[in-house]
Design a protein around this motif. Structure first.
Motif, PDB file in Angstrom:
ATOM      1  N   ASP A 171      30.170   3.162  35.674  1.00 56.42           N
ATOM      2  CA  ASP A 171      30.428   2.265  35.383  1.00 56.42           C
ATOM      3  C   ASP A 171      31.431   2.490  34.258  1.00 56.42           C
ATOM      4  OD1 ASP A 171      29.692   2.990  32.669  1.00 56.42           O
ATOM      5  OD2 ASP A 171      28.789   1.186  32.172  1.00 56.42           O
ATOM      6  N   ILE A 173      20.412   3.949  33.687  1.00 55.53           N
ATOM      7  CA  ILE A 173      21.968   3.462  33.681  1.00 55.53           C
ATOM      8  C   ILE A 173      22.090   4.741  34.734  1.00 55.53           C
ATOM      9  CG2 ILE A 173      21.877   5.315  31.501  1.00 55.53           C
ATOM     10  CD1 ILE A 173      24.669   4.676  30.828  1.00 55.53           C
ATOM     11  N   THR A 221      19.868   8.191  37.868  1.00 56.71           N
ATOM     12  CA  THR A 221      19.040   7.114  36.861  1.00 56.71           C
ATOM     13  C   THR A 221      18.926   7.678  36.455  1.00 56.71           C
ATOM     14  OG1 THR A 221      19.628   5.174  39.261  1.00 56.71           O
ATOM     15  CG2 THR A 221      18.801   4.302  37.012  1.00 56.71           C
ATOM     16  N   PRO A 270      29.362   8.942  33.308  1.00 60.27           N
ATOM     17  CA  PRO A 270      28.726   7.020  33.734  1.00 60.27           C
ATOM     18  C   PRO A 270      29.070   6.473  35.174  1.00 60.27           C
ATOM     19  CG  PRO A 270      30.164   7.328  31.551  1.00 60.27           C
ATOM     20  CD  PRO A 270      29.783   8.521  31.829  1.00 60.27           C
TER      21      PRO A 270
END
Length: 2034
Positions: A1751, A1527, A1587, A1749
């Motif tokens: 996203d 992620i 990451t 995050p």
């Protein structure tokens, strides 16, 4: 207490006559009346009473004699009856009828009947442990019948039976742990108690004990809780009475060097004495010196400089080093400057402080050359001493606004008075004895050949070191017995802050002097600071010195031992000294004012002062010598025992050459005549003839060892045990040793009890409080017993003042301890056990401290193993441990007992691995006592021996001690060692594992278990059977007292010999052949034994041992070994059923998440790792990670396996995690391993459905059904979590939480705790405005100006928030401290009140007085603070309401349990474990981390769980955990500042900058380094992308910038971001306290509170949130309330739910089932570490991390936390006038006093920006007129109240350094001189933030304005802007008093730089805005204009009348002269008529 004897009757007398009887007890005889003409019966019927002060001892005698009475002749004895009072002492009453014996010890017909009663004070007789309450069958009357022919003579008949033993082999009745009957044998009926003991279980389980306690309770009618478990167990466990406990820790810990770091911050100095000085502070530790910079022309310099000293020395050396702070005036390169004053303390004093530090304390300076002078000033400093593994908690460095009052914060330990006085310490050195040779004999022989004289080879002198000073006596040339009679006098402050005085005998030598021996005198032990205390005093007493062996070698390898480092291995000498202290009256005139050490002669003291010389007898016997190291096994070995120099045959006696002192063989004793005379007095008649020439036998005959196994040998002492005996002469000071023995025994018992209690708490078995009550019961009886015993003989010869005072204080302490113990016992409840345990541990420390006797008497005993006349290994046995006394409690703990003694290598050889291997294990019996008491010396030997005496002529062989004992009783046993498993062993191989096997030693046998490879938790499951073990002695004694078993664990290596891992001891449970093998004692239970390696633990062994006697029937009769018979293990027997644990089926689920940071293996990278989990032989493997670089997470998350584990959780085997790397061709390499020793925390317990209460509901956390550390209740214990009180309710009702708009803790006034099933509201808001108004009004009354109203919102920035939060943090910490102190005070008062007769000052609970003081201090502090703050709390509201964040003064991980709420991190280890005692070195062995978790549960599991909706069977118990795919995350690191960095440059500073690393990316902030700062403010945000899982370890380091060369690392801290990211505490972005959309408090998270709440509810499967009208929101069954409006930038109000959502988030931990505390907006403080200095903090960094995050929507820009820029200001000071300035100059002509005044002023740090007015010449009244303006521009930091200056430190500096200094304006008044230097007259320093308001007129201006500054209203120029008034100038006079030297009228005007630019002014009286010229009288400038005029003005003006009178007189004289001159002429003329 009294003993009553009722003499009833005497029967069967012969003949007829008058009879009289005499009854004697303790030497006091009482007579009956005479019975006349009685025949065969004399009925006396009389009662005698002896009042007694101490208990009746078992061994004391009562004697009844019957006489024929005659009026004329002496009475003739008919017969005597003697009896021992053992039974009486135990039972309290006894009726006896027994025969009398005549003079020849033969029984006659007559018999006597007496009744004896013994009453004790407390009504108890005997202790319960004698088993009185146990229901004993038989012996109904409880009487004790004596048989008529049972009297033995005092001596044993024949040598077959030792004294006091019965003839017919009838077992004597003996109590466990008691002495033997001395002169009686008891009836044939063996007491039923002994039989009763046999069927008791040896180890009771708790229920059994409780039953037994109940039974006892039934009998005695006692509350079962009062019964001391100890007394119950004492009967039933094998009480050892002939063996002592072995000491398991082997290695001496004292001498090994350790790392220490001492950091000292010199903040500032104040009130330095002297005029206009240039002070420098010198910090000196030992020989290292460091200096601060010099501050010019100030008496209160501000330094704020930080120094660090690093040491690598043994602790004793470190703590004895003296730390000295001194202030030096005007030191420069050319001259050393003059000393103003010094302050000394030793490092140990700092280390013993709480947190090992003094923080912001004021050290008082005194002048060592002038002790009459008083205080010379104060230095404010911080001192901290850090050892390895200590972490210093620095109090949070907030802005230091609290102007500490100096008196309340002096740098002194608690309990030391603020005013210390000077005192003289007199150390008198009289003489020494027994010195060793310190020179080779070769030289001496050469000398003898030439000069013909024989000299002693040592030239001793004594050196005393104390408080950094050293004194020496004279050298006594060539003398083994030097006599000095000198005293060394030190002058030092009292009480001294240096704890130890070092007294050393040294040998003077032309090349270098060496130490012969060293003794430390601990001043705390020879003084007592209580109210009834006494000054340090000691002696005259002999002190014994120990050190290296006595043979002289040129290079002595053990020389350190003579310097007092480490444990001495041999007696060196003894020295007669005394210490006294006299407090000086410094006011008296004839006192010597210097503190130089003086040496003066003193008069000799007589021999008798140190005690009467007595003859002592030491007896020893070697019962066994095994485990002899194989290196020395090939030569014959003997053992030598020495006491002092007696018994030392190789190098003991250095005979003095002087013939008059011819010594006996003994050496070291008194001279011959005295000696023989003593013997004559002492020996009883029958011993005299052979005692005079009794030769000591001090060593066993040499013998060749026999092989035991590959590693060890043993000596074949089978039935023949060699003995030694030594006679020696010492001063009889046994009382000292007796007292400390009594205390030691109490302490041992207490320690054992406390260990029990801790064990019970740890294993969570029943009733720890009962055991603790029992322990306290024992403690209080022990204390009372001490008081009675110690009080006995106080008039003994040779008692010193210290003896008397110590006795008094010990008795006081013990008495009060006893009373407190009783009291605490009554307060012990289930819930208070832990607190009380702490208090009782304090008692234990106290007891140990008291028991240590500072005045030695008999030297310690050394046992040496000798091989070919070389000393190999030794053991040192304190003489008090083997000292005999007739009173049981006073006897040493090992006296007359068999002790296992382990011999070890001497000195440095004994460190490290060499010190752990045993050189030899001895079973020794030792006895030391007066020669008179010698008859008892064999009483404790195991029975069944015959004495074997030395063959020699001599009349009476009886009394000679034996040279060996021959045992004719032999028992044969079989030992079964059930070796089940070991856990957490030491890693001995480079793989990080071991290949362990255990070797079991018993007597001369040894066996090994099999080797299990590659494990730290071997389960051997093996039974070792030792057949035909022969033990010598009586069967019964062996049953109760079997020898110990030694188990050593080794690591098998393929090459070379096995490596030692650790050792433990065990005692087997013994079964004799006539006992039944069955419950309750058999089969034995498995137990844990702690394995030690040196002093550190190296694991645990789970095993059981049983010793079974083999009877006539041979082995066939032994119980069969019923083990599993499968022979797959070959000849290895498994542990039989019944002993091995009962197993159940468990399932263990493992969550495999990923592996991190794996290091290379054999230089190859780890590419395809896999994890193997193993537990009890079963296990599971994870999926293979295909490419570790690309993705280090596992593809399959959950796997499980089933395994059989013991029912008992404590016996669960460890679970092993091993990581292997799968290489090509099917090869595997071990990467690292981890052993989870306790699976307890992973055991899943299903939720209890019956409990409705959500607080303790299921431990299904957030749906992840895994139990973690107490489940959802693992609420962080933040000291200031702003939570409402947790409200409890049934899930049916809704609980409403109503929040104010800004719910911050301080506003809570009403808080309602409730438990409601209905709707209930918690009201938290209070009407704020009213309160504030009130407070403001109050403030006005206090003469304060009302401060500006609320600060403008636009002014506020992030730093305002930060500083406000720090204030809060400080307040909370203060409040906590106060609460703690209050609680302690309350507890103390309770104790004092309940034990009303205990005066509080006697309480040993740490110095209550000290606390009072410190409490007063804090009160004063608060008072003083409140002057500029309103009253304490009222300070708050006047501050603007700033939104705050939380400042944690530790890492976030520490606060939230490492964020292991469901994902645990296991460190993987490889490589050998480090051997330093600390575990700190384990960090180097970490080769990676495994992330995952476990969950274990018993099968089968209930259906309910699996039936829940959405249950995923693949995930087992780990439901709804996030997925572990990679992620992308944006990481934002905010670094606020660093504090206390370790200096990296030569100048003691550093140039720090920040480096941030995450994965491969690295950010260096090198350009923005901060020059020369140890407390840099960085104020920076760094953004990085990462990451997870590849880049998850964030490292924040601080480097030091260097112009040349590479930059050095100062320290770094590492943060595991992944655990934070996935944690349920939501550590991604802290939740702010308030929601706002603009301004400094803007919401940082891209998700709004409502979105976060919705997400949390969805994840936790909760109902909600439902927003309702009226500002309500409902989540699950909770209703929260809050505000619903928000303002935007324009000021418009809008409706919003965000506040409501935020309220819920802030109280998320109250949500049932899934709640946990969410992380608030915060700043965390993380320690910085340097890899080369593990464990020692190198500074701290304040920072926080946000993660977003990728996203999700991107967050806004980072908030700006860049450091505030200082604001530019200009201060204009107008000096208008001065007045009353003291006049300094005398006029040349007239002697008139005048001064040429000018005023000097400066603001910033130094005088470089000083400004002077012009000079007002010749002021005669001290008035000066100036009208002169100073202008000071400066940069100022409002928040920190500091001025910021940037300047180059020197011409060579590369760049400017920034300094922050307090804003203080200094004004000085001077007298200008034309030719010489100007004279300084006085000064005043005004702190611009708070200074007293100026007086309106000169008259009102007084000295009080400076002295009572704290009490006057103060103003701040930053608030007032403009102030005018009069201020006093002060200086100190010769007596150090403040005096007023003038007054100045000044005006201060502060302007910001912009304002100043608009209205400029000129300096002095220049344009623009010039000031008018001052109106000065014309005298002042006339000198130059018109001297005559001025003379006229002066002289005529002042002296005109004088001049006129003088002129008149002159005229008269002229007339008279003329008259006399012309008178004769005229007269002649007249006479002659001319």
């Amino acid at each position: 207490m009294a003993l009553l004897v009722h003499l009833k009757t005497i029967r069967d007398l012969r003949g007829k006559g008058d009879r009289i009887a005499k009854v004697t007890f303790r030497g006091l005889s009482l007579y009956t009346h005479v019975l006349e003409n009685c025949e065969d019966e004399a009925r006396f019927d009389e009662t005698f009473r002896w009042p007694i002060a101490s208990r009746v001892d078992e061994n004391e005698m009562l004697e009844v004699q019957v006489f024929n009475y005659s009026k004329v002749f002496t009475n003739r004895v008919i017969g005597t009856f003697k009896m021992v009072l053992q039974k009486v002492a135990e039972e309290g009453q006894l009726e006896v009828t027994d025969t009398l014996i005549d003079d020849n010890n033969t029984a006659i017909r007559a018999s006597v009947t007496i009744y004896i009663k013994y009453t004790t004070m407390d009504g108890t007789v005997g202790v319960w442990s004698d088993g009185e309450f146990l229901d004993i069958p038989g012996d109904p009357e409880g009487t004790f019948q004596f048989e008529t022919d049972s009297l033995l003579s005092g001596h044993s008949q024949g040598s077959g039976v030792s004294q006091g033993r019965s003839l017919h082999g009838i077992p004597t009745f003996r109590k466990a742990g008691k002495g033997v009957f001395s002169a009686m044998k008891l009836g044939k009926t063996k007491s039923s108690k002994d039989d009763h003991k046999k069927d008791e279980p040896a180890i009771l389980d708790m229920e059994d004990l409780n039953r037994k306690a109940m039974r006892l309770g039934g009998v005695g009618g006692l509350d079962p809780d009062c019964i001391s478990l100890a007394s119950v167990t004492a009967v039933t466990t094998n009480v050892s009475n002939k063996r002592s406990k072995p000491d398991i820790k082997m290695e001496p810990s004292s001498g090994r060097p350790v790392d220490y770091q001492i950091s000292i911050t010199v903040v500032e100095a104040r009130q330095l004495v002297g005029l206009n000085m240039d002070p420098v502070v010198c910090v000196e530790i030992g020989d290292d010196k460091k200096y601060t910079s010099m501050k010019e022309s100030t008496n209160c310099p501000y330094y704020n400089e930080y120094f660090v000293f690093d040491f690598h020395v043994p602790p004793d050396v470190m703590f004895d080093k003296i730390l000295k702070l001194s202030v030096i005036h005007s030191k420069n390169l050319l001259r050393s400057g003059t000393l103003v004053g010094t302050f000394k303390l030793d490092v140990g004093t700092v280390y013993s402080q709480p947190e090992h530090q003094f923080y912001h304390k004021w050290a008082t300076l005194s002048d060592p050359d002038d002790i009459t002078a008083g205080c010379k000033g104060y230095i404010k400093c911080d001192i901290a001493v850090v050892g390895k593994g200590d972490n210093i908690k620095t109090p949070h460095k907030a802005n230091e606004t609290d102007e500490d009052d100096i008196e309340g914060n002096l740098l002194l330990p608690e309990g030391v008075p603020l005013e210390r006085q000077w005192a003289r310490f007199y150390v008198k050195i009289y003489r020494a004895e027994g010195l060793p040779k310190m020179n080779t004999s070769i030289m001496a022989n050469v000398k003898k050949a030439f000069i013909g004289e024989n000299r002693d080879l040592v030239d001793p002198y004594v050196q005393v070191l104390f408080a950094g000073q050293r004194g020496k006596t004279s050298v006594q040339k060539s003398s083994y017995e030097p006599i000095w009679n000198e005293q060394v006098v030190f002058t030092e402050m009292f009480p001294p802050l240096c704890k130890r005085m070092k007294v050393q005998i040294r040998d003077s030598d032309k090349v270098n002097d060496v130490a012969i021996g060293t003794h430390f005198i601990d001043l705390r032990k020879i003084a007592n600071d209580g109210d009834k205390g006494f000054l340090p005093t000691m002696g005259p007493a002999w002190v014994n010195m120990y050190g290296s062996t006595r043979q002289y070698t040129l290079m002595d390898e053990h020389q350190d031992l003579n310097e007092g480092l480490g444990e001495g291995v041999s007696f060196r000498a003894r020295l007669l000294i005394s210490v006294a202290v006299e407090i000086l009256d410094t006011t008296s005139t004839e006192i010597v004012s210097s503190t130089e050490v003086q040496v003066e002669p003193v008069s000799n003291i007589s021999e008798s002062v140190t005690g009467k010389i007595e003859e002592f007898f030491l007896f020893g016997s070697f019962l066994e010598a095994t485990m002899i190291d194989r290196k020395i096994g090939d030569k014959p070995i003997s053992f030598e025992v020495t006491i002092g120099n007696y018994g030392n045959q190789i190098d003991g006696v250095s005979k003095p050459s002087a013939a008059k002192k011819k010594k006996k063989e003994g050496g070291g004793g008194e001279s011959d005549e005295e000696e023989s005379e003593l013997i004559q007095q002492n020996s009883s008649e029958d011993e005299a003839d052979d005692d005079g020439d009794l030769v000591s036998v001090s060593s066993s005959p040499p013998m060749k060892p026999v092989i035991t196994d590959r590693n060890y040998f043993h000596l074949p002492y089978f039935e023949k045990k060699p003995c030694i005996y030594i006679k020696s002469w010492w001063q009889d000071q046994r009382r000292r040793l007796y007292n400390s023995n009594i205390m030691d025994k109490i302490a041992d018992k207490l320690e054992e009890g406390l260990n029990d209690v801790q064990e019970i708490i740890k294993t969570e078995t029943a009733y720890p409080e009962r055991r603790l009550r029992g322990v306290l019961e024992e403690l209080s009886t022990g204390c009372n017993r001490f008081v009675t015993l110690a009080n006995k003989d106080q008039n003994q010869a040779g008692r010193t003042k210290l003896d008397k005072e110590r006795l008094k204080s010990c008795m006081r302490e013990m008495e009060s301890m006893g009373q407190q113990a009783k009291l605490i016992r009554s307060q012990v409840k289930r819930n208070t056990v832990r607190d009380k345990l702490k208090m009782v541990q304090n008692f234990l420390h106290r007891l140990r401290f008291l028991a240590d006797e500072p005045q030695h008497s008999i030297p310690d005993v050394f046992v040496w193993m000798m091989s070919s006349n070389k000393r190999i290994a030794y053991a040192r046995i304190p003489s008090k441990d083997i000292l005999y006394s007739i009173v049981d409690e006073e006897t040493g703990k090992d006296c007359g007992k068999v002790k296992a003694v382990f011999l070890r290598l001497p000195g440095k050889k004994g460190f490290g691995p060499a010190g752990w291997t045993v050189q030899a294990k001895m079973e020794m019996y030792l006895w030391l006592g007066l020669n008179k008491q010698r008859k008892d010396f064999l009483s404790g030997m195991p029975n069944g021996f015959e004495e074997n005496k030395a063959p020699r002529t001599g009349s009476c062989l009886q009394s000679l001690p034996p040279i060996s004992l021959v045992y004719n009783m032999k028992q044969v046993f079989q030992l079964r060692a059930h070796m089940y498993q070991a856990r957490s062993l030491f890693a001995a191989d480079s793989s990080g594992l071991s290949d362990p096997f255990a070797r079991v030693f018993f007597s001369t046998h040894s066996q090994v278990t099999e080797v299990l490879s590659e494990t730290l938790c071997p389960t051997w499951d093996q039974l070792l059977v030792f057949d035909d073990v022969e033990l010598f002695g009586e069967a019964g004694e062996l049953r109760d007292d079997p020898p110990i078993i030694v188990v050593e664990v080794y690591d098998q290596d393929t090459v070379g010999k096995a490596e030692f891992i650790g050792r433990t001891f065990a005692k087997p449970i013994t079964k004799m052949c006539d006992e039944h093998y069955g419950p309750p004692r058999f089969p034995p239970q498995l137990e844990y034994y702690q394995i030690y390696r040196g002093n550190s633990t190296a694991g645990d062994l789970l095993a059981a041992f049983e010793l079974l006697q083999i009877g006539q029937g041979g082995r066939a009769e032994l119980p069969a070994i019923n083990g599993p018979t499968d022979s797959d293990r070959g000849p290895i027997l498994p542990v039989p059923m019944g002993i091995r644990p009962v197993l159940s089926r468990y399932r263990i689920e493992v969550l495999f998440w990923g592996l991190r940071d794996l290091k290379r293996v054999n230089l190859a990278q780890v590419d395809r790792p896999r994890v193997d989990i193993e537990c009890a032989g079963r296990g599971v493997q994870s999926a293979l990670i295909v490419n570790f670089k690309k993705n280090p997470n596992f593809s399959t998350l959950v796997k499980w396996f089933e395994v059989d584990l013991p029912e008992n959780e404590l016996l669960h085997p460890p679970l092993n995690i091993r990581v292997v790397d799968c290489r090509a061709f099917g090869r595997y390499t071990l990467v690292g391993s981890h052993a989870v020793t306790s699976l307890r925390r992973f055991i899943y317990s299903p939720p209890d459905k019956t409990q409705n209460n959500w607080a303790s509901a299921a431990r299904l956390m957030n749906g992840y059904m895994v139990l973690t550390n107490g489940g959802s209740q693992s609420r962080p214990s933040s000291p200031y979590s702003r939570t409402l009180p947790r409200t409890l309710s049934h899930p049916t009702g809704d609980v409403i939480v109503n929040m104010g708009a800004n719910p911050s803790v301080r506003k809570m006034d009403t808080v309602v705790k409730l438990d409601a099933s209905s709707d209930a509201v918690i009201k938290v808001d209070v009407n704020e405005e009213e309160k504030e108004e009130k407070k403001k009004k109050k403030k006005k009354k206090k003469g304060e100006v009302e401060e500006d109203d609320e600060t403008d919102e636009r002014m506020l920035d992030w730093w305002s928030k930060y500083f406000a939060s720090i204030e809060t943090l400080m307040e909370i910490l203060r409040a906590q401290e106060a609460a703690l102190a209050e609680a302690e005070e309350r507890e103390e008062q309770e104790i004092a009140a309940e034990g009303a007769d205990i005066k509080p000052d006697d309480l040993p609970v740490k110095g209550s007085k000290g606390k009072e003081k410190s409490r007063d201090k804090s009160r004063n502090k608060d008072k003083k603070k409140s002057h500029h703050a309103g009253e304490g709390t009222e300070k708050r509201p006047s501050k603007p309401k700033v939104n705050e964040l939380l400042v944690y003064n530790k890492e976030l991980e520490a606060e939230y349990d490492n964020f292991e709420d469901w994902l645990h991190t296991f460190n993987l280890y490889r490589g050998k474990a480090g051997d330093d005692d600390e575990a700190a070195l384990d960090d180097d062995r970490i080769v990676g981390r495994f992330k995952g978790s476990m969950c274990m549960y018993k099968l089968p599991l209930s259906e309910e769980i699996t039936r829940e909706a959405g249950f995923d069977p693949n995930m087992g118990m780990f439901q709804s955990i996030p997925h572990n795919d990679p992620i992308n995350v944006l990481v934002r690191v905010f670094v606020v500042r660093a504090t206390d960095l370790h200096p990296a440059d030569v100048n003691g500073k550093a140039d720090p900058y920040v480096v941030i690393k995450l994965g491969k990316s690295e950010l260096k902030d090198k350009e923005n380094y901060i020059s020369k700062q140890l407390n840099p403010v960085f104020g920076k945000a760094f953004d990085m992308e990462a990451t997870f899982p590849m880049e998850s370890m964030l490292s924040v380091s601080v480097y030091d910038w260097d112009l040349v060369g590479t930059d050095d690392l100062i320290g770094e801290t590492k943060i595991d971001l992944e655990n934070r990211y996935y944690s349920k505490h939501r550590a991604t972005c802290g939740i702010a306290n308030n929601y706002s959309v603009h301004g400094y408090n803007m919401w940082r998270d891209p998700m709004k509170p409502s979105q976060i709440l919705a997400k949390l509810c969805k994840e936790g499967k909760l109902d909600g949130p439902h927003y309702g009208p009226g500002g309500r929101v409902k989540v699950a069954n909770r209703i929260f309330m809050g505000a619903t409006e928000i303002e935007d930038e324009t000021g418009l109000k809008k409706q919003t739910d965000e506040h409501l959502a935020l309220t819920v988030l802030k109280h998320w931990e109250e949500i049932p089932r899934v709640g946990c505390k969410l992380i608030p907006e915060h700043v965390e403080t993380r320690p910085l570490f340097h890899p080369e200095k593990p464990g020692i903090e190198q500074g701290r960094i304040e920072m926080w991390v946000d993660m977003f995050p990728m996203d999700m929507p991107a967050p806004g820009p980072a908030i700006d936390i860049s450091p505030r820029k200082p604001k530019k200001y200009e201060l204009r000071v107008v000096i208008w006038n001065t007045d009353e300035v003291i006049l300094e100059d005398d006029d040349y002509f007239t002697g008139e006093k005048s001064s040429d005044i000018f005023v000097r002023g400066w603001l910033k740090g130094q005088q470089e920006d000083k400004q002077d007015t012009d000079v007002h010449y010749h002021s005669l009244t001290g008035e000066g007129n100036f009208n002169w303006r100073f202008v000071f521009p400066f940069d100022y930091l409002m928040a920190e109240e500091k001025i910021v200056i940037s300047k180059k430190e020197s011409m060579f500096s590369w760049d400017e350094t920034e300094y922050k200094i307090p804003a203080r304006l200094t004004l000085q008044v001077w007298d200008a001189d034309h030719f010489s230097a100007d004279d300084f007259l006085g000064a005043i320093e005004l702190d611009l933030n708070r200074f007293p308001r100026g007086a309106k007129t000169a008259k009102q201006c007084s000295l009080g304005m400076v002295q009572n500054e704290a009490e006057l209203p103060c103003i701040s120029i930053f608030k007032q802007k403009r102030v005018k008034g009069w201020w006093p100038f002060v200086a100190r006079d010769e007596n150090d008093e403040m005096e007023l030297t003038g007054k100045v009228e000044a005006e201060l005007h502060l302007m910001s730089a912009e304002e100043a630019e608009k209205s400029p002014v000129g300096l002095g009286r220049n344009e623009p805005d010039p000031l008018e010229k001052p109106n000065r009288p014309d005298t002042s400038l006339m000198w130059f204009v018109n001297p005559l005029k001025s003379i006229r003005y002066f002289i005529w003006h002042n002296y005109r009348w004088l001049i006129l009178k003088a002129l008149g007189l002159l005229l008269l004289l002229l007339l008279l002269g003329l008259f006399l001159y012309s008178f004769p002429g005229y007269l002649v003329k007249k006479m002659l008529g001319a």
